[in-house]
Scaffold this active site. Structure first.
Site, PDB file in Angstrom:
ATOM      1  CB  CYS A  52      -1.107  -0.257   1.281  1.00 34.99           C
ATOM      2  SG  CYS A  52      -1.552   1.532   1.234  1.00 34.99           S
ATOM      3  CG  ASP A  59      -2.442  -3.509  -0.471  1.00 36.15           C
ATOM      4  OD1 ASP A  59      -3.280  -4.616   0.906  1.00 36.15           O
ATOM      5  OD2 ASP A  59      -1.630  -2.997  -1.125  1.00 36.15           O
ATOM      6  CB  VAL A  74       5.355 -12.576 -21.425  1.00 35.19           C
ATOM      7  CG1 VAL A  74       4.441 -13.121 -21.063  1.00 35.19           C
ATOM      8  CG2 VAL A  74       6.570 -12.227 -20.509  1.00 35.19           C
ATOM      9  CD  GLU A  75      11.102 -17.733 -19.206  1.00 38.57           C
ATOM     10  OE1 GLU A  75      10.757 -18.041 -18.710  1.00 38.57           O
ATOM     11  OE2 GLU A  75      11.483 -15.925 -18.895  1.00 38.57           O
ATOM     12  CB  SER A  76       6.546 -18.535 -17.861  1.00 39.54           C
ATOM     13  OG  SER A  76       7.056 -20.090 -17.896  1.00 39.54           O
ATOM     14  CG  HIS A  93      -5.487  -2.496  -4.506  1.00 39.21           C
ATOM     15  ND1 HIS A  93      -4.576  -3.195  -4.088  1.00 39.21           N
ATOM     16  CD2 HIS A  93      -6.534  -3.447  -3.881  1.00 39.21           C
ATOM     17  CE1 HIS A  93      -4.182  -3.551  -2.280  1.00 39.21           C
ATOM     18  NE2 HIS A  93      -5.948  -3.733  -2.578  1.00 39.21           N
TER      19      HIS A  93
END
Length: 154
Positions: A52, A59, A74-76, A93
């Site tokens: 936060c 959070d 995207v490569e994991s 958030h």
């Protein structure tokens, strides 16, 4: 065969060095071997944490990323490291979800992408921000409009 050299991947198969703050530079891509047709790729990160920006308290969330790739994906492992980099990063958030979306659009230039954050309750309230992107001037832009209007029905 080691594809890391061909794809210029640095994180995969190496000792993990976890970033200590927001680090979009750890994201890596590889070539989509099936660019001729649409298909979905989905990632779930059930252990996402950020801070936060007001209280500094952690959070917790599940981050869901779904996309239709174009030429790059995207490569994991790099995605895992990137999402981990939010651990000591202070953002609301909604900001986290939008930053993730924008970073992945910039990285991959996907046809379509959406990011949802399922944040655990804080003070009795859960927050589930959702953001999406469809490539302008294409059917994916229309998909983004459609999904935005119906995102809470899934």
């Amino acid at each position: 065969m080691d594809n890391r050299t061909d794809e210029h991947l640095h994180a995969l198969g190496r000792t993990t060095q976890y970033p200590t703050d927001y680090a979009p530079d750890v994201l890596e891509t590889f070539e989509n071997k099936h660019p001729g047709h649409d298909y979905w790729v989905r990632f779930n990160c059930p252990e996402f944490t950020s801070l936060c920006p007001i209280t500094g308290q952690p959070d917790f969330a599940e981050i869901r990323i779904s996309y239709i790739p174009d030429c790059r994906m995207v490569e994991s492992k790099s995605l895992k490291l990137y999402l981990f980099s939010f651990r000591n990063h202070g953002d609301f958030h909604e900001d986290c979800v939008n930053v993730i979306l924008k970073d992945l659009v910039r990285l991959m230039d996907p046809r379509y992408i959406e990011v949802t954050g399922l944040f655990t309750p804080r003070g009795g309230i859960s927050i589930y921000p959702y953001a999406n992107y469809g490539r302008p001037g294409t059917k994916y832009e229309k998909l983004a409009e459609f999904r935005m209007m119906r995102h809470d029905m899934a």
